[in-house]
Design a protein around this motif. Structure first.
Motif, PDB file in Angstrom:
ATOM      1  N   MET A 154       0.811  -1.218   0.000  1.00  0.00           N
ATOM      2  CA  MET A 154       0.000   0.000   0.000  1.00  0.00           C
ATOM      3  C   MET A 154       0.849   1.276   0.000  1.00  0.00           C
ATOM      4  O   MET A 154       0.385   2.349  -0.407  1.00  0.00           O
ATOM      5  CB  MET A 154      -0.918   0.022   1.226  1.00  0.00           C
ATOM      6  CG  MET A 154      -1.874  -1.143   1.306  1.00  0.00           C
ATOM      7  SD  MET A 154      -2.753  -1.125   2.888  1.00  0.00           S
ATOM      8  CE  MET A 154      -3.630  -2.683   2.812  1.00  0.00           C
ATOM      9  N   ALA A 155       2.078   1.198   0.473  1.00  0.00           N
ATOM     10  CA  ALA A 155       2.928   2.390   0.615  1.00  0.00           C
ATOM     11  C   ALA A 155       3.104   3.166  -0.681  1.00  0.00           C
ATOM     12  O   ALA A 155       3.020   4.411  -0.686  1.00  0.00           O
ATOM     13  CB  ALA A 155       4.290   1.984   1.189  1.00  0.00           C
ATOM     14  N   PRO A 156       3.344   2.517  -1.849  1.00  0.00           N
ATOM     15  CA  PRO A 156       3.485   3.300  -3.089  1.00  0.00           C
ATOM     16  C   PRO A 156       2.259   4.133  -3.427  1.00  0.00           C
ATOM     17  O   PRO A 156       2.372   5.180  -4.062  1.00  0.00           O
ATOM     18  CB  PRO A 156       3.732   2.213  -4.158  1.00  0.00           C
ATOM     19  CG  PRO A 156       4.297   1.058  -3.403  1.00  0.00           C
ATOM     20  CD  PRO A 156       3.612   1.087  -2.075  1.00  0.00           C
ATOM     21  N   ILE A 157       1.081   3.652  -3.015  1.00  0.00           N
ATOM     22  CA  ILE A 157      -0.138   4.422  -3.290  1.00  0.00           C
ATOM     23  C   ILE A 157      -0.089   5.753  -2.529  1.00  0.00           C
ATOM     24  O   ILE A 157      -0.402   6.814  -3.074  1.00  0.00           O
ATOM     25  CB  ILE A 157      -1.386   3.604  -2.898  1.00  0.00           C
ATOM     26  CG1 ILE A 157      -1.423   2.282  -3.682  1.00  0.00           C
ATOM     27  CG2 ILE A 157      -2.655   4.402  -3.133  1.00  0.00           C
ATOM     28  CD1 ILE A 157      -2.546   1.347  -3.277  1.00  0.00           C
ATOM     29  N   LEU A 158       0.294   5.662  -1.250  1.00  0.00           N
ATOM     30  CA  LEU A 158       0.411   6.888  -0.459  1.00  0.00           C
ATOM     31  C   LEU A 158       1.469   7.814  -1.047  1.00  0.00           C
ATOM     32  O   LEU A 158       1.286   9.034  -1.117  1.00  0.00           O
ATOM     33  CB  LEU A 158       0.765   6.543   0.986  1.00  0.00           C
ATOM     34  CG  LEU A 158      -0.362   5.973   1.848  1.00  0.00           C
ATOM     35  CD1 LEU A 158       0.177   5.573   3.207  1.00  0.00           C
ATOM     36  CD2 LEU A 158      -1.480   6.986   1.995  1.00  0.00           C
ATOM     37  N   TRP A 159       2.599   7.257  -1.463  1.00  0.00           N
ATOM     38  CA  TRP A 159       3.669   8.070  -2.036  1.00  0.00           C
ATOM     39  C   TRP A 159       3.200   8.777  -3.308  1.00  0.00           C
ATOM     40  O   TRP A 159       3.527   9.947  -3.529  1.00  0.00           O
ATOM     41  CB  TRP A 159       4.880   7.187  -2.329  1.00  0.00           C
ATOM     42  CG  TRP A 159       5.933   7.893  -3.130  1.00  0.00           C
ATOM     43  CD1 TRP A 159       6.294   7.639  -4.415  1.00  0.00           C
ATOM     44  CD2 TRP A 159       6.736   8.986  -2.707  1.00  0.00           C
ATOM     45  NE1 TRP A 159       7.280   8.497  -4.818  1.00  0.00           N
ATOM     46  CE2 TRP A 159       7.573   9.346  -3.782  1.00  0.00           C
ATOM     47  CE3 TRP A 159       6.826   9.698  -1.512  1.00  0.00           C
ATOM     48  CZ2 TRP A 159       8.487  10.379  -3.703  1.00  0.00           C
ATOM     49  CZ3 TRP A 159       7.750  10.741  -1.434  1.00  0.00           C
ATOM     50  CH2 TRP A 159       8.557  11.064  -2.513  1.00  0.00           C
ATOM     51  N   SER A 160       2.440   8.093  -4.127  1.00  0.00           N
ATOM     52  CA  SER A 160       1.961   8.713  -5.367  1.00  0.00           C
ATOM     53  C   SER A 160       1.014   9.875  -5.072  1.00  0.00           C
ATOM     54  O   SER A 160       1.001  10.879  -5.785  1.00  0.00           O
ATOM     55  CB  SER A 160       1.260   7.672  -6.248  1.00  0.00           C
ATOM     56  OG  SER A 160       0.095   7.174  -5.605  1.00  0.00           O
ATOM     57  N   ILE A 161       0.206   9.724  -3.995  1.00  0.00           N
ATOM     58  CA  ILE A 161      -0.697  10.822  -3.615  1.00  0.00           C
ATOM     59  C   ILE A 161       0.111  12.048  -3.190  1.00  0.00           C
ATOM     60  O   ILE A 161      -0.167  13.175  -3.621  1.00  0.00           O
ATOM     61  CB  ILE A 161      -1.633  10.366  -2.473  1.00  0.00           C
ATOM     62  CG1 ILE A 161      -2.596   9.284  -2.972  1.00  0.00           C
ATOM     63  CG2 ILE A 161      -2.408  11.557  -1.908  1.00  0.00           C
ATOM     64  CD1 ILE A 161      -3.435   8.669  -1.871  1.00  0.00           C
ATOM     65  N   PHE A 199      -6.906   1.509   4.160  1.00  0.00           N
ATOM     66  CA  PHE A 199      -5.870   0.491   4.315  1.00  0.00           C
ATOM     67  C   PHE A 199      -6.059  -0.304   5.618  1.00  0.00           C
ATOM     68  O   PHE A 199      -5.808  -1.506   5.670  1.00  0.00           O
ATOM     69  CB  PHE A 199      -4.478   1.136   4.293  1.00  0.00           C
ATOM     70  CG  PHE A 199      -4.144   1.800   2.977  1.00  0.00           C
ATOM     71  CD1 PHE A 199      -4.802   1.441   1.805  1.00  0.00           C
ATOM     72  CD2 PHE A 199      -3.177   2.791   2.911  1.00  0.00           C
ATOM     73  CE1 PHE A 199      -4.497   2.049   0.592  1.00  0.00           C
ATOM     74  CE2 PHE A 199      -2.879   3.403   1.707  1.00  0.00           C
ATOM     75  CZ  PHE A 199      -3.538   3.044   0.551  1.00  0.00           C
ATOM     76  N   LEU A 200      -6.510   0.414   6.653  1.00  0.00           N
ATOM     77  CA  LEU A 200      -6.774  -0.271   7.931  1.00  0.00           C
ATOM     78  C   LEU A 200      -7.898  -1.293   7.766  1.00  0.00           C
ATOM     79  O   LEU A 200      -7.843  -2.398   8.325  1.00  0.00           O
ATOM     80  CB  LEU A 200      -7.133   0.765   9.001  1.00  0.00           C
ATOM     81  CG  LEU A 200      -7.288   0.242  10.433  1.00  0.00           C
ATOM     82  CD1 LEU A 200      -5.977  -0.374  10.931  1.00  0.00           C
ATOM     83  CD2 LEU A 200      -7.708   1.386  11.364  1.00  0.00           C
ATOM     84  N   SER A 201      -8.896  -0.917   6.975  1.00  0.00           N
ATOM     85  CA  SER A 201     -10.001  -1.849   6.715  1.00  0.00           C
ATOM     86  C   SER A 201      -9.509  -3.078   5.955  1.00  0.00           C
ATOM     87  O   SER A 201      -9.924  -4.210   6.242  1.00  0.00           O
ATOM     88  CB  SER A 201     -11.105  -1.153   5.904  1.00  0.00           C
ATOM     89  OG  SER A 201     -11.596  -0.025   6.603  1.00  0.00           O
ATOM     90  N   ILE A 202      -8.633  -2.864   4.999  1.00  0.00           N
ATOM     91  CA  ILE A 202      -8.065  -3.991   4.240  1.00  0.00           C
ATOM     92  C   ILE A 202      -7.281  -4.911   5.168  1.00  0.00           C
ATOM     93  O   ILE A 202      -7.390  -6.151   5.097  1.00  0.00           O
ATOM     94  CB  ILE A 202      -7.176  -3.466   3.094  1.00  0.00           C
ATOM     95  CG1 ILE A 202      -8.036  -2.716   2.065  1.00  0.00           C
ATOM     96  CG2 ILE A 202      -6.406  -4.594   2.429  1.00  0.00           C
ATOM     97  CD1 ILE A 202      -7.242  -2.000   1.000  1.00  0.00           C
ATOM     98  N   LEU A 203      -6.498  -4.297   6.070  1.00  0.00           N
ATOM     99  CA  LEU A 203      -5.730  -5.097   7.031  1.00  0.00           C
ATOM    100  C   LEU A 203      -6.663  -5.894   7.948  1.00  0.00           C
ATOM    101  O   LEU A 203      -6.374  -7.046   8.308  1.00  0.00           O
ATOM    102  CB  LEU A 203      -4.824  -4.189   7.871  1.00  0.00           C
ATOM    103  CG  LEU A 203      -3.602  -3.604   7.174  1.00  0.00           C
ATOM    104  CD1 LEU A 203      -2.866  -2.667   8.125  1.00  0.00           C
ATOM    105  CD2 LEU A 203      -2.664  -4.713   6.701  1.00  0.00           C
ATOM    106  N   LEU A 204      -7.775  -5.288   8.319  1.00  0.00           N
ATOM    107  CA  LEU A 204      -8.737  -5.976   9.191  1.00  0.00           C
ATOM    108  C   LEU A 204      -9.322  -7.203   8.487  1.00  0.00           C
ATOM    109  O   LEU A 204      -9.470  -8.279   9.096  1.00  0.00           O
ATOM    110  CB  LEU A 204      -9.854  -5.014   9.596  1.00  0.00           C
ATOM    111  CG  LEU A 204     -10.883  -5.546  10.596  1.00  0.00           C
ATOM    112  CD1 LEU A 204     -10.218  -5.958  11.909  1.00  0.00           C
ATOM    113  CD2 LEU A 204     -11.965  -4.500  10.854  1.00  0.00           C
ATOM    114  N   VAL A 205      -9.626  -7.048   7.194  1.00  0.00           N
ATOM    115  CA  VAL A 205     -10.171  -8.177   6.430  1.00  0.00           C
ATOM    116  C   VAL A 205      -9.125  -9.284   6.287  1.00  0.00           C
ATOM    117  O   VAL A 205      -9.390 -10.468   6.567  1.00  0.00           O
ATOM    118  CB  VAL A 205     -10.651  -7.702   5.042  1.00  0.00           C
ATOM    119  CG1 VAL A 205     -11.016  -8.909   4.164  1.00  0.00           C
ATOM    120  CG2 VAL A 205     -11.841  -6.765   5.173  1.00  0.00           C
ATOM    121  N   VAL A 206      -7.903  -8.891   5.864  1.00  0.00           N
ATOM    122  CA  VAL A 206      -6.851  -9.886   5.660  1.00  0.00           C
ATOM    123  C   VAL A 206      -6.455 -10.535   6.985  1.00  0.00           C
ATOM    124  O   VAL A 206      -6.309 -11.760   7.094  1.00  0.00           O
ATOM    125  CB  VAL A 206      -5.623  -9.249   4.973  1.00  0.00           C
ATOM    126  CG1 VAL A 206      -4.479 -10.259   4.865  1.00  0.00           C
ATOM    127  CG2 VAL A 206      -5.999  -8.714   3.598  1.00  0.00           C
TER     128      VAL A 206
END
Length: 602
Positions: free
Chosen positions: A179-186, A267-274
């Protein structure tokens, strides 16, 4: 093919400027080091607070251990108390350091401005300089006391949380890394536009400051020519423009911050699901998952905080660039390193083939040659703009000649310490400036150690003590900036007393009595002659009574001396001086030897 270097908009965070800015903290190293210690401590404390809360929930609470829960809660509260204690002193030390750096920076700017030659202020708008010392330095303060240390705390929080997350579940941490590259691109997308917006905002504010300073300085002309509505409309356009820039930068920032926060929650929601799926499959213990999710919340919460500080950093960088641009502007000229102090001068002044130009295409003086012996009075006459005032400015070393040399007692002023020269020169001009304070304070500017009685004696010798004592509070009368509260004539009288008190070796009078009424002027003529006696004096044509007694008269036109000689000699010659003389005698319909009219064709 070599790629061109990135533009300022593409690399808004110039680490060279950051390093230069933080060099100002060296003078306050003890305070800075204490602050860095607390910042480092707090960077570890914040994720530990999160970790301890998760540990209490996943440990004693999950196992229904009441004594363990009590101990855990008490330990958590103790850690929170220590963390808040550190926060209080971290904030206090940051504010102190920010104020200390701003103090030093403003002092350096002011000292730099005092070193700049007169020509710099002729070319630079006062509002721009005010903006550098006020608004630009204020945003630098934010960069020092907030951006730097809050960013360090949140970066520490971010990294420590990441390390603990990696420890609890490295597989789940890989999801975070994806997920980090997504934040960097923003961040990268918004970086350029935010940088431009903040720079435009600062420039716009400078324009507002310039117009305000100009309007206050020229308020008399604005009101005299009924320009209130026109100037008001100009100012309204400027503040409307500034509001537009403020709105633009605020709009982009308002999108940037929530977007970062939303992505953190997503991203926190994704982590919760995974993570939940892994827990259901017994791939990860439940207590480890709880720890990971708590820490990931701290991890993602740090990102919008860092983003906000990034916005602030861009603003501070824009201000710092402008401040350092001013500090990096070298004086057009300075005394050479080996300049020597000028001893007590006799007053012999010589111009040797002197030329001067403000700009390459605008020559003011050309081939000026003359010698003034000690104690002589020289009158400079001619049309406005001919170069008379510039000649006197060169005598005081307020300018450097473009060619040729100005000598005092045989010493080239280029090799002389300017302060030692000007300490022996006094000037009275048509538009003298008085500072806020009492008349005593303003007169004492000529000799700071002078006692009140000495100032009164100087006014008595000049013959104007009654004119000053007739003011509401006499010598204690307070005047405003520029001499507000006094008439132009009263300001010039104060400046005459100031010049007399300074006991100069060289005296410069530039239209010095032009604003004094004829009655007052006649009262100080004898005192003025005593002031001139024994001193080398340069007098720009003001009253004929002074010019008649000059040792030599120089007629200056178009930057050249077209005639020179004594008053009577030039009249007999029948040249340019005689023509000027006849114009005013004829205009006033007075006899030549009794007229008191100004001798100038303007």
């Amino acid at each position: 093919m070599k790629r061109p270097p990135p533009s300022a908009d593409q690399r808004p965070l110039d680490f060279g400027i950051i390093r230069r800015l933080f060099r100002y903290t060296k003078a306050h190293a003890r305070l800075r080091n204490r602050l860095l210690f607390l910042v480092t401590l707090r960077a570890f404390q914040l994720p530990l607070v999160t970790w301890s809360a998760a540990s209490v929930i996943s440990g004693p609470i999950a196992h229904h251990d009441v004594p363990g829960t009590l101990r855990g809660v008490l330990g958590f509260l103790a850690l929170v108390a220590v963390t808040e204690f550190c926060f209080v002193y971290r904030s206090r030390f940051a504010l102190e350091l920010g104020e200390a750096v701003v103090h030093d920076l403003r002092h350096e700017i002011y000292a730099h401005l005092l070193r700049m030659p007169i020509d710099f202020f002729r070319r630079t708008q006062i509002g721009r300089l005010i903006g550098r010392v006020t608004s630009d330095v204020d945003v630098v303060r934010i960069g020092v006391q907030d951006v730097a240390f809050v960013s360090l705390v949140q970066t520490g929080n971010f990294l420590v949380s990441a390390a603990l997350m990696l420890y609890y579940d490295w597989k789940l941490f890989l999801v975070v890394l994806v997920m980090a590259p997504i934040l960097w691109s923003i961040v990268r997308t918004f970086r350029v536009s935010l940088s431009r917006a903040y720079r435009a905002q600062q420039e716009s504010f400078t324009r507002v400051t310039e117009r305000l300073a100009e309007s206050v300085t020229g308020i008399r002309e604005i009101q005299s020519f009924v320009r209130q509505e026109v100037n008001g409309e100009f100012f309204r356009e400027l503040i409307h423009d500034h509001s537009r820039y403020n709105y633009g930068s605020a709009k982009q920032s308002a999108v940037f911050q929530p977007l970062l926060e939303f992505n953190g929650q997503l991203f926190l929601s994704i982590l919760l699901v995974v993570g939940g799926y892994q827990a259901l499959q017994h791939e990860v213990p439940l207590d480890a998952l709880i720890q990971f999710l708590f820490l990931s919340n701290a991890f993602f919460a740090a990102i919008p905080m860092i983003g906000n500080q990034y916005n602030q950093a861009l603003t501070a960088m824009a201000g710092a660039e402008r401040v350092f641009q001013l500090l990096d502007t070298p004086p057009a000229w300075e005394d050479p390193p080996g300049a020597t102090a000028l001893p007590l001068v006799r007053g012999r002044v010589e111009f040797r083939d002197v030329s001067f130009e403000y700009e390459r295409t605008r020559k003011v003086l050309a081939g000026i040659d003359f010698v003034v012996e000690p104690g002589q009075t020289v009158a400079l006459v001619g049309h406005t703009g001919g170069g008379k005032t510039t000649i006197m400015a060169l005598v005081a070393k307020l300018y450097q000649p473009t060619a040729g040399a100005v000598l005092v007692d045989g010493r080239d002023l280029r090799d002389v310490d300017g302060r030692s020269l000007r300490a022996q020169i006094a000037s009275v001009t048509q538009e003298n400036y008085l500072f806020s304070g009492s008349i005593l304070d303003n007169v004492r500017l000529g000799r700071p150690e002078a006692k009140d009685q000495e100032i009164r004696e100087a006014a008595r010798e000049l013959g104007v003590i009654d004119l000053i004592e007739d003011l509401p509070n006499g010598f204690e009368t307070e005047v405003g900036e520029g001499g507000g509260g006094l008439s132009v004539g009263q300001r010039q009288i104060v400046c005459f007393v100031r010049a007399l008190l300074a006991a100069p070796r060289v005296l410069l009078l530039d239209e010095a009595t032009s604003s004094v009424d004829p009655v007052t002027e006649s009262r100080i003529q004898e005192a003025l002659r005593r002031l001139l006696a024994g001193r080398t004096s340069f007098v720009v044509a003001h009253r004929l009574s002074t010019i008649r007694h000059a040792d030599q008269v120089l007629v200056v036109e178009h930057g050249q001396i077209v005639e020179r000689g004594a008053h009577t000699e030039l009249l007999r010659h029948g040249g340019r001086y005689a023509s000027l003389y006849r114009q005013f005698v004829s205009a006033a319909d007075l006899e030549p030897e009794t007229t008191n009219q100004p001798l100038r064709a303007e």
